[in-house]
Design a protein around this motif. Structure first.
Motif, short mmCIF file in Angstrom:
data_model
loop_
_atom_site.label_atom_id
_atom_site.label_comp_id
_atom_site.label_asym_id
_atom_site.label_seq_id
_atom_site.Cartn_x
_atom_site.Cartn_y
_atom_site.Cartn_z
N THR A 94 -4.59 51.59 82.24
CA THR A 94 -3.58 52.25 82.99
C THR A 94 -3.68 53.48 83.51
O THR A 94 -2.82 54.03 84.41
N GLY A 95 -4.37 54.41 82.74
CA GLY A 95 -4.37 55.70 82.93
C GLY A 95 -3.22 56.55 82.44
O GLY A 95 -2.95 57.67 82.55
N ALA A 96 -2.58 55.89 81.51
CA ALA A 96 -1.39 56.50 80.55
C ALA A 96 -2.06 57.78 79.76
O ALA A 96 -2.87 57.71 79.28
N VAL A 97 -1.05 58.47 79.67
CA VAL A 97 -1.20 59.87 78.75
C VAL A 97 -0.75 59.29 77.20
O VAL A 97 -1.28 59.93 76.51
N LYS A 98 0.00 58.51 77.05
CA LYS A 98 0.85 58.19 75.87
C LYS A 98 1.05 56.67 75.77
O LYS A 98 1.65 56.15 76.72
N VAL A 99 0.69 56.17 74.98
CA VAL A 99 0.97 54.61 74.47
C VAL A 99 1.62 54.54 73.28
O VAL A 99 0.95 54.93 72.40
N HIS A 100 3.19 53.81 73.16
CA HIS A 100 3.45 53.53 71.84
C HIS A 100 3.76 52.20 71.78
O HIS A 100 4.62 51.35 72.34
N VAL A 101 3.08 51.56 70.80
CA VAL A 101 3.18 50.30 70.33
C VAL A 101 4.37 50.02 69.42
O VAL A 101 4.29 50.57 68.32
N PHE A 102 5.28 49.06 69.76
CA PHE A 102 6.30 49.33 69.18
C PHE A 102 6.98 47.66 68.14
O PHE A 102 7.48 47.76 67.41
N ASP A 103 6.34 46.72 68.73
CA ASP A 103 6.57 45.42 67.93
C ASP A 103 5.55 44.42 68.51
O ASP A 103 5.05 44.63 69.43
N HIS A 104 5.72 43.14 67.87
CA HIS A 104 5.10 42.12 68.23
C HIS A 104 5.75 40.47 67.72
O HIS A 104 6.24 40.64 66.95
N ASN A 105 5.23 39.68 68.57
CA ASN A 105 5.76 38.15 68.04
C ASN A 105 4.43 37.33 68.14
O ASN A 105 3.68 37.57 68.72
N VAL A 106 4.52 36.39 67.16
CA VAL A 106 3.59 35.43 66.96
C VAL A 106 3.97 34.15 67.27
O VAL A 106 5.23 33.99 66.88
N ARG A 107 3.61 33.28 68.01
CA ARG A 107 4.19 32.02 68.51
C ARG A 107 3.44 30.63 68.23
O ARG A 107 2.14 30.78 68.64
N CYS A 108 3.73 29.82 67.63
CA CYS A 108 3.24 28.43 67.43
C CYS A 108 4.46 27.53 67.05
O CYS A 108 5.09 27.63 66.24
N LYS A 109 4.55 26.44 68.20
CA LYS A 109 5.68 25.54 67.99
C LYS A 109 5.91 24.77 66.62
O LYS A 109 6.68 24.65 66.10
N THR A 110 4.52 24.24 66.21
CA THR A 110 4.45 23.48 64.95
C THR A 110 4.91 24.46 64.02
O THR A 110 5.52 23.94 62.74
N MET A 111 4.32 25.44 63.72
CA MET A 111 4.64 26.31 62.50
C MET A 111 6.00 26.93 62.68
O MET A 111 6.56 27.08 61.60
N ALA A 112 6.44 27.18 63.74
CA ALA A 112 7.97 27.65 63.77
C ALA A 112 8.79 26.39 63.41
O ALA A 112 9.79 26.87 62.58
N LYS A 113 8.52 25.30 63.77
CA LYS A 113 9.33 24.02 63.45
C LYS A 113 9.38 24.04 61.88
O LYS A 113 10.24 23.40 61.39
N ALA A 114 8.22 24.20 61.37
CA ALA A 114 7.85 24.17 59.91
C ALA A 114 8.70 25.18 59.15
O ALA A 114 8.56 25.34 58.10
N GLY A 115 8.98 26.17 59.80
CA GLY A 115 9.85 27.26 59.10
C GLY A 115 9.06 28.17 58.74
O GLY A 115 9.45 29.16 57.79
N GLU A 116 7.84 28.52 59.13
CA GLU A 116 7.15 29.69 58.89
C GLU A 116 7.70 30.81 59.28
O GLU A 116 8.18 31.22 60.38
#
Length: 271
Positions: A94-116
């Motif tokens: 992007t040519g940015a001068v500053k990038v701040h990473v602030f969170d993330h999500n992981v996704r998997c239908k099977t694991m989510a339904k299993a309550g991971e």
């Protein structure tokens, strides 16, 4: 360019203002409001368009990216290794001068339904993660000491989406060309937390919308998706949704993916 016809969930009534509680709401208050309707739309294979795509026009690009992360389900490893990788990648692209990473999500239908813990299902509603109001508010929330100065210049919120395992055959991510989204199609959807209120956009149907996806994405591919831009002359909002690909084999493994959210700041005069 090949095309699949698939259903996407759009907000039924643009006059609605949906609300979602991020915690158990008060007695008698629904946890979620808003009705959605399925529309069958063409979703184009965008691999032939990769060289033409731009974050400033369509709001999305595809890039090759190798990672040293071994376990994307380990949040400590993701923060220690992947966040710096993403920061460097976004700066480079992007040519940015500053990038701040602030969170993330992981996704998997099977694991989510299993309550991971901390694993979510793919979102099958057409939406954009930030609004005209909530984009700048995230800067104020996350970087309060710098916000006034940072907000004087152009900034964006960019999601970096990748498969944890590839190829993705089930519930791929469809992206709506930002050039085809009218402001009237974007409906504010309130997210109510215990300590604050956030906003996203739900998407109302418009036959002008042009959807595309990258079939069979691999672990070494990333999609950069712009969810906010302070510059009104560039792509500002890029709606997206997981969808049921009719060409997916019936025994396709569940999609596993990670998206990382970044605040991206540009030098003065970058408007």
């Amino acid at each position: 360019m090949e095309t699949v016809n698939a259903s996407l969930n759009y907000l039924e009534d643009p006059a609605q203002r949906p609300v979602t509680y991020a915690y158990h709401p008060p007695e008698g208050v629904p946890a979620r409001t808003g009705r959605y309707t399925r529309f069958t739309v063409p979703i184009h294979d965008a691999r032939a368009l990769v060289a033409q795509l731009s974050l400033d026009k369509q709001g999305v690009v595809l890039a090759h990216h190798e990672t040293k992360v071994v376990n994307f389900y380990d949040p400590d490893e993701v923060r220690a290794k992947y966040y710096p990788e993403v920061e460097r990648l976004v700066k480079e692209l992007t040519g940015a001068v500053k990038v701040h990473v602030f969170d993330h999500n992981v996704r998997c239908k099977t694991m989510a339904k299993a309550g991971e813990k901390d694993v979510q299902e793919p979102v099958k509603v057409a939406h954009n993660d930030y609004t005209v109001k909530s984009g700048p508010q995230r800067v104020r929330d996350l970087l309060p000491d710098e916000a006034d100065e940072l907000l004087k210049n152009r900034f964006a919120v960019i999601n970096v989406w990748r498969p944890i395992r590839g190829p993705v055959e089930e519930n791929p991510l469809a992206v709506c060309d930002a050039q085809t989204i009218a402001q009237k199609d974007l409906v504010i959807h309130n997210l109510i937390y215990r300590d604050r209120m956030g906003e996203v956009y739900s998407l109302a149907f418009n036959p002008a919308h042009r959807w595309f996806y990258f079939p069979h994405m691999q672990k070494n591919e990333v999609m950069l998706l712009k969810c906010y831009d302070s510059d009104e002359h560039r792509a500002r909002f890029t709606a997206h949704s997981a969808f049921d690909d009719p060409t997916s084999p019936p025994d396709a493994p569940p999609r596993e993916s990670i998206e990382v959210r970044t605040l991206v700041f540009f030098p003065p005069g970058a408007e």
